[in-house]
Design an enzyme around this catalytic site. Structure first.
Site, mmCIF file in Angstrom:
data_model
loop_
_atom_site.group_PDB
_atom_site.id
_atom_site.type_symbol
_atom_site.label_atom_id
_atom_site.label_comp_id
_atom_site.label_asym_id
_atom_site.label_seq_id
_atom_site.Cartn_x
_atom_site.Cartn_y
_atom_site.Cartn_z
ATOM 1 N N HIS A 388 -19.280 -41.027 36.517
ATOM 2 C CA HIS A 388 -18.092 -40.633 37.284
ATOM 3 C C HIS A 388 -18.466 -39.738 38.471
ATOM 4 C CE1 HIS A 388 -13.720 -39.562 37.577
ATOM 5 N NE2 HIS A 388 -14.214 -38.466 38.110
ATOM 6 N N GLU A 389 -19.187 -38.654 38.187
ATOM 7 C CA GLU A 389 -19.504 -37.685 39.255
ATOM 8 C C GLU A 389 -20.481 -38.263 40.279
ATOM 9 O OE1 GLU A 389 -17.619 -35.306 39.587
ATOM 10 O OE2 GLU A 389 -16.781 -35.124 37.570
ATOM 11 N N HIS A 392 -18.475 -40.180 42.794
ATOM 12 C CA HIS A 392 -17.975 -39.306 43.865
ATOM 13 C C HIS A 392 -19.072 -39.027 44.891
ATOM 14 C CE1 HIS A 392 -14.016 -38.224 42.449
ATOM 15 N NE2 HIS A 392 -14.448 -37.737 41.315
ATOM 16 N N HIS A 395 -20.121 -41.973 47.017
ATOM 17 C CA HIS A 395 -19.026 -42.192 47.973
ATOM 18 C C HIS A 395 -19.196 -41.221 49.161
ATOM 19 C CE1 HIS A 395 -14.348 -42.658 48.527
ATOM 20 N NE2 HIS A 395 -15.029 -43.085 49.571
#
Length: 595
Positions: A388-389, A392, A395
């Protein structure tokens, strides 16, 4: 019992390389002084933006100031989070945060001055100074606000009462976090323990039904004692937002929240309608869960109990990296190479230490690496958090690499898409490759719960917001009883006839802090649906879909969020992304019945 290590006991290779931003405090202080000498020059442009060259000069200076302030702030907050008990970094963080607020006041003249320019002036500037064309979209967004910007005196008045307008949220926070106390209940071993808002989440998942029932009733009956105060607080907050939306000449409070990001009200309304049209899937979930738990009646306090106990595991961090990379393989070599670079080059602060901030996040700025804070604890949930992190951070990596500074941040509407796409790809991989029946059941339940809580639950929240705001806008007063009635009707509709909607749940609206951030929660559902659409396309269409997805990652805020997603193949103005997510929910329910 394993003792938590001190910061200096953590291996260097397991810590983020924050020294790549500043090698020591002296370097930081030197740049802070530089910032303090540069920033006041911004104010010198007040009243001078009537010529294109001056506007360009201002943009260049503002970028220089903002980038330096960003770099200083990232270093200070990262160092502070490494050890929150260290006063040195508390001071640095407070210094740069306070000065950043001063910079905002130095920039305050800019938007009103741009809006005061005669129509067509900006176009003339761009012809005369071609370099200004880079700022075209930024300026277009500002000019769109023109009908909703007030006179300087009125803007100053609204700014001066902003603290008062935020009072309901502060009152709610103090009441729920500081003043409210809960009774003692019996835990699974029969020991009497004090219930808190924090430990409630553990009790409501208890395998022992009497424990979760007592926790549920004790928690919501405590909230019920403050029903009138909590209702006054929430309705006052809604009235404040309606006041702002009317003052700014918006047609409604929802328009006031969505229009600045060029998000159509249809996106919000279609989200609610699409979920309402597919509630049979949630009703089926309740029915299957009731059957698998062997219950005669399914109550609201049975909703969170896992279908299967958490699978015990111990996954070393190196193994977690391998698992995540396998899950993200469909994203291709370039993406995995960036992932590897992050792991090897010090993006990630891996393990907990004494004084380290809890939880996990991605951080960084235009001139730093996209760092990740973890508190890795060897569980499968920690593997998912890593995916998940890093979603981020990658991205951020793409958007900062491909966009100029002014467009390098992505919007809130898109903020959770990349991280959730990674999680979606990972859970698909784990479910598809699991051979152990018990573990497979656990993984299926994990994804089902994620869709239930992020899509169905958050859309129910969004519907509550829509109903309450519209009633108050139509001058219908809402009491605590009214709010409980609205909440109850929504729960009955969403969960269906197989759920006993206990009267205590009527107070649940009072426990949701997000209701103080107007029209915010629907973005959890839209973000999840967009991510699922990307993951689905990547798994089905391979390289072509990956290229479209990477275009999304590279876009930053160079266009409105709906357009950024649409260009990459995900149309959030249509019901398809949400319908596809619910289709996956149905597939998981099929798996649950056949495992």
């Amino acid at each position: 019992m394993v003792q938590t290590k001190r910061r200096d006991e953590i291996l260097k290779e397991d810590k983020w390389k924050v020294e790549k931003i500043y090698k020591d405090i002296e370097s930081w202080k030197k740049d802070f002084e530089k910032l303090k000498s540069m920033a006041p020059k911004l104010s010198e442009y007040a009243g001078k933006l009537f010529e294109g060259k001056k506007l360009l000069e201002y943009f260049k200076l503002d970028e220089e100031v903002s980038r330096l302030a960003g770099k200083l702030a990232i270093f200070a907050h990262m160092k502070n989070d490494e050890d929150t008990a260290n006063p040195t970094f508390q001071v640095l963080r407070d210094k740069i945060y306070a000065y950043s607020a001063e910079i905002k006041s130095m920039e305050a003249f800019f938007i009103p001055e741009i809006l005061s320019l005669p129509e067509g002036t900006i176009d003339k500037f761009m012809k005369a100074v071609p370099e200004l064309n880079m700022y075209k979209f930024l300026l277009e967004r500002i000019l769109k606000k023109k009908p909703h910007i007030l006179s300087v005196e009125q803007e100053e008045l609204i700014a001066s009462v902003s603290d008062c307008l935020n009072a309901p949220e502060k009152v709610y926070s103090m009441l729920s976090n500081a003043d409210m106390t809960f009774p003692k209940i019996k835990d699974e071993r029969g020991k009497r323990v004090e219930l808190t808002d924090v430990n409630y989440s553990g009790f409501i998942r208890s395998k022992k039904r009497s424990v979760r029932k007592e926790a549920f009733k004790s928690l919501f009956n405590t909230y019920k004692k403050y029903k009138n105060t909590l209702a006054a607080s929430l309705t006052s907050n809604i009235k404040n937002f309606i006041f702002i939306s009317k003052t700014r000449k918006y047609k409604s409070s929802m328009e006031c929240s969505l229009k600045p990001n060029d998000i159509s009200l249809d996106v919000y309304n279609n989200t609610i309608d699409t979920v309402n049209n597919n509630l049979k899937s949630l009703h089926r979930y309740v029915s299957i869960k009731k059957k698998l738990l062997g219950l005669h009646e399914m109550h609201m306090y049975d909703l969170y109990v896992p279908l299967i106990d958490t699978v015990e595991e111990h996954i070393e961090f190196d193994e977690a990296v391998k698992i995540v990379k396998e899950g993200l393989k469909p994203l291709g070599k370039e993406y995995l190479d960036i992932f590897d670079e992050g792991i090897k080059n010090g993006w990630v602060d891996i393990y907990p230490n004494k004084g380290k901030r809890g939880g996990a996040y991605s951080t960084g700025d235009y001139d730093t690496m996209p760092y990740v804070l973890l508190n890795y604890n060897y569980k499968l949930t920690d593997v998912s958090t890593l995916a998940h992190e890093m979603g981020h951070s990658i991205h951020s990596y793409y958007s900062r690499k491909d966009q100029p500074y002014i467009y390098s941040d992505y919007s809130l509407f898109c903020a959770e898409v990349a991280s959730t796409t990674n999680e979606s790809l990972l859970i698909h991989y784990l479910i598809d490759n699991e051979t152990d029946k018990k573990r497979k059941l656990y993984l299926i339940n994990q994804e089902l719960e994620q869709i239930r809580t992020t899509v169905f639950r958050q859309v129910m929240f969004a519907e509550f917001e829509k109903v309450t705001h519209e009633k108050i806008e139509n001058e219908t007063p809402l009491t605590g009883e009214d709010l409980c009635k609205i909440w109850r009707e929504l729960n009955v509709k969403y969960f269906g006839e197989n759920m006993v909607v206990d009267e205590e749940i009527d107070m649940e609206w009072s426990r949701i802090p997000h209701f103080y951030w107007d029209f915010y929660v629907y973005q959890y559902a839209t973000g999840y649906a967009a991510a699922h659409s990307f993951a689905n396309a990547i798994l089905e269409n391979g390289e072509k879909a990956v290229e479209s997805y990477k275009e999304f990652l590279k876009s930053g805020s160079s266009d409105y969020p709906i357009n950024v997603l649409k260009k990459a193949g995900v149309d959030m103005t249509s019901p398809k992304p949400l319908e596809d997510t619910i289709k996956r929910f149905d597939e998981l329910l099929d798996m649950l019945e056949t495992v």
